[in-house]
Scaffold this motif. Sequence first.
Motif, PDB file in Angstrom:
ATOM      1  N   PHE A 123       0.833  -1.206   0.058  1.00 61.38           N
ATOM      2  CA  PHE A 123      -0.036   0.072   0.008  1.00 61.38           C
ATOM      3  C   PHE A 123       0.825   1.215  -0.001  1.00 61.38           C
ATOM      4  N   CYS A 124       0.424   2.209  -0.942  1.00 61.10           N
ATOM      5  CA  CYS A 124       1.417   3.223  -1.076  1.00 61.10           C
ATOM      6  C   CYS A 124       0.871   4.412  -0.089  1.00 61.10           C
ATOM      7  N   TYR A 125       2.037   5.113   0.622  1.00 60.88           N
ATOM      8  CA  TYR A 125       1.702   6.022   1.505  1.00 60.88           C
ATOM      9  C   TYR A 125       3.195   7.022   1.472  1.00 60.88           C
ATOM     10  N   ILE A 126       2.622   8.032   2.383  1.00 61.75           N
ATOM     11  CA  ILE A 126       3.968   8.986   2.603  1.00 61.75           C
ATOM     12  C   ILE A 126       3.934   9.252   3.989  1.00 61.75           C
ATOM     13  N   LYS A 127       5.008   9.676   4.736  1.00 62.39           N
ATOM     14  CA  LYS A 127       5.174   9.671   6.162  1.00 62.39           C
ATOM     15  C   LYS A 127       5.370  11.306   6.429  1.00 62.39           C
ATOM     16  N   ARG A 128       4.440  11.865   7.148  1.00 67.96           N
ATOM     17  CA  ARG A 128       4.163  13.417   7.373  1.00 67.96           C
ATOM     18  C   ARG A 128       4.058  13.492   8.748  1.00 67.96           C
ATOM     19  N   SER A 129       5.142  14.785   9.072  1.00 67.46           N
ATOM     20  CA  SER A 129       5.168  15.213  10.268  1.00 67.46           C
ATOM     21  C   SER A 129       3.641  15.797  10.796  1.00 67.46           C
ATOM     22  N   ARG A 130       3.417  15.716  11.897  1.00 71.52           N
ATOM     23  CA  ARG A 130       2.322  16.437  12.737  1.00 71.52           C
ATOM     24  C   ARG A 130       2.931  17.613  13.497  1.00 71.52           C
ATOM     25  N   LYS A 140       6.619  10.879  12.826  1.00 76.92           N
ATOM     26  CA  LYS A 140       5.565  11.210  11.468  1.00 76.92           C
ATOM     27  C   LYS A 140       4.553  10.049  11.447  1.00 76.92           C
ATOM     28  N   VAL A 141       3.441  10.462  10.801  1.00 72.75           N
ATOM     29  CA  VAL A 141       2.312   9.445  10.713  1.00 72.75           C
ATOM     30  C   VAL A 141       2.313   9.049   9.210  1.00 72.75           C
ATOM     31  N   ARG A 142       1.637   7.888   8.894  1.00 71.21           N
ATOM     32  CA  ARG A 142       1.481   7.349   7.571  1.00 71.21           C
ATOM     33  C   ARG A 142       0.198   8.005   6.853  1.00 71.21           C
ATOM     34  N   MET A 143       0.279   8.646   5.692  1.00 70.25           N
ATOM     35  CA  MET A 143      -0.811   9.083   5.002  1.00 70.25           C
ATOM     36  C   MET A 143      -1.029   8.321   3.793  1.00 70.25           C
ATOM     37  N   LYS A 173      -0.761  15.761  -4.888  1.00 70.91           N
ATOM     38  CA  LYS A 173      -0.493  16.359  -3.726  1.00 70.91           C
ATOM     39  C   LYS A 173      -1.582  16.830  -2.732  1.00 70.91           C
ATOM     40  N   GLN A 174      -2.790  16.842  -3.005  1.00 72.21           N
ATOM     41  CA  GLN A 174      -3.792  17.332  -2.018  1.00 72.21           C
ATOM     42  C   GLN A 174      -4.465  16.234  -1.567  1.00 72.21           C
ATOM     43  N   PHE A 175      -4.218  14.974  -1.940  1.00 75.63           N
ATOM     44  CA  PHE A 175      -4.597  13.743  -1.468  1.00 75.63           C
ATOM     45  C   PHE A 175      -3.770  13.632   0.126  1.00 75.63           C
ATOM     46  N   CYS A 176      -2.574  14.010   0.135  1.00 73.65           N
ATOM     47  CA  CYS A 176      -1.860  13.760   1.440  1.00 73.65           C
ATOM     48  C   CYS A 176      -0.744  14.815   1.902  1.00 73.65           C
ATOM     49  N   ARG A 177      -0.743  16.017   1.361  1.00 70.87           N
ATOM     50  CA  ARG A 177       0.124  16.901   1.739  1.00 70.87           C
ATOM     51  C   ARG A 177      -0.368  18.267   2.611  1.00 70.87           C
ATOM     52  N   GLY A 178      -1.531  17.950   3.102  1.00 71.86           N
ATOM     53  CA  GLY A 178      -2.299  18.951   4.041  1.00 71.86           C
ATOM     54  C   GLY A 178      -2.690  20.109   3.188  1.00 71.86           C
ATOM     55  N   LEU A 179      -2.823  20.141   2.013  1.00 72.70           N
ATOM     56  CA  LEU A 179      -3.552  21.065   1.182  1.00 72.70           C
ATOM     57  C   LEU A 179      -5.046  21.209   1.230  1.00 72.70           C
ATOM     58  N   ALA A 185      -9.500  13.774   4.752  1.00 76.72           N
ATOM     59  CA  ALA A 185     -10.233  13.218   5.721  1.00 76.72           C
ATOM     60  C   ALA A 185     -11.103  11.828   5.072  1.00 76.72           C
ATOM     61  N   PHE A 186     -11.587  12.266   3.866  1.00 73.89           N
ATOM     62  CA  PHE A 186     -12.447  11.276   2.912  1.00 73.89           C
ATOM     63  C   PHE A 186     -11.622  10.137   2.803  1.00 73.89           C
ATOM     64  N   VAL A 187     -10.456  10.246   2.247  1.00 76.27           N
ATOM     65  CA  VAL A 187      -9.510   9.100   1.656  1.00 76.27           C
ATOM     66  C   VAL A 187      -8.757   8.458   2.818  1.00 76.27           C
ATOM     67  N   ALA A 188      -8.731   8.861   4.059  1.00 77.22           N
ATOM     68  CA  ALA A 188      -8.171   8.200   5.120  1.00 77.22           C
ATOM     69  C   ALA A 188      -8.265   6.933   5.217  1.00 77.22           C
ATOM     70  N   PRO A 189      -9.565   6.252   5.144  1.00 78.57           N
ATOM     71  CA  PRO A 189      -9.800   5.069   5.495  1.00 78.57           C
ATOM     72  C   PRO A 189      -9.458   3.844   4.143  1.00 78.57           C
ATOM     73  N   TYR A 190      -9.079   4.586   2.989  1.00 81.01           N
ATOM     74  CA  TYR A 190      -8.865   3.944   1.917  1.00 81.01           C
ATOM     75  C   TYR A 190      -7.373   3.541   1.568  1.00 81.01           C
ATOM     76  N   ARG A 191      -6.928   2.800   0.805  1.00 83.25           N
ATOM     77  CA  ARG A 191      -5.660   2.361   0.453  1.00 83.25           C
ATOM     78  C   ARG A 191      -5.703   2.458  -1.159  1.00 83.25           C
ATOM     79  N   ASN A 192      -4.311   2.634  -1.357  1.00 81.95           N
ATOM     80  CA  ASN A 192      -3.717   2.417  -2.955  1.00 81.95           C
ATOM     81  C   ASN A 192      -2.531   1.423  -2.897  1.00 81.95           C
ATOM     82  N   LEU A 193      -3.167   0.269  -3.683  1.00 82.24           N
ATOM     83  CA  LEU A 193      -2.510  -0.961  -3.647  1.00 82.24           C
ATOM     84  C   LEU A 193      -1.381  -0.799  -5.103  1.00 82.24           C
ATOM     85  N   ILE A 194      -0.260  -0.903  -4.876  1.00 78.81           N
ATOM     86  CA  ILE A 194       0.804  -0.863  -5.769  1.00 78.81           C
ATOM     87  C   ILE A 194       0.853  -2.361  -6.690  1.00 78.81           C
TER      88      ILE A 194
END
Length: 247
Positions: A123-130, A140-143, A173-179, A185-194
């Motif tokens: 599952f594709c993710y980025i790590k972002r600081s809170r 950091k948390v996984r987004m 970028k707007q899926f996971c970069r704080g933009l 919030a909507f996509v948080a429960p979902y995942r992107n499988l690579i």
Amino acid sequence: MLSRTLASFEAGLFRHFRIRRVIANIDPVFGSFDEGEDCARILRDLDPDAEIYCPKASGFAAAVARTWLNSRTELILHLEDDWLLGRTVAPDDILPRFADAAVGQVSFNHANKNWDIPGKGPFCYIKRSRRMLGVALPFKVRMPNFLTGPSFLRGDFARAAARRMDPQFDPEKQFCRGLNPVLEAFVAPYRNLILGEMGAYYIEDIGRDWRAARGIEKRIVAGRSVWHASPDLCPPGAASDQPRLAA
């Protein structure tokens, strides 16, 4: 480039699936009016009833949202015009992945993404600081990270995400970069499988070489995709030395 992309997907994917409808967006950027018409003809050779949108102003996120919102099927295939498919893709490679209700997207791995499936998981993710009170927390948390390269998407997920997109920001970028907190919030429960381990990639990016040959440079500025073009290398009427903004 569009012809090469479609030919590779016709050979390796389209023929194995039932494609109900083609929805396309042709933005007025880095090409003449006649070249846009050529693209439309190529798409109608694929599907005479193709639904083609030709907006007056270019916009990356707007193009993605427009095509996703006008889809109606349970599963959609998202493409861009600058990728080659190098491996056969059959329904059995894709459909079982969506048995997990959390999977909103199945994306094809490629050399530029280079997602390490054995090391990072599928599952594709980025790590972002809170941050709290303006101070970065020491962890950091996984987004979940959703992509706009070739992929399959759950139709209801794609349409709901498109309704929440902000056209001023790069769609990825707007899926996971704080933009865009609403979209995140909507996509948080979902995942992107690579799909496709490193060295066994399904797709190849041919757009970077195309851009380089024309002196076009892509930059991310404050969450926006900006293309800068050299007037010396771009064809007449295709671009200028002014930045082209496609949020």
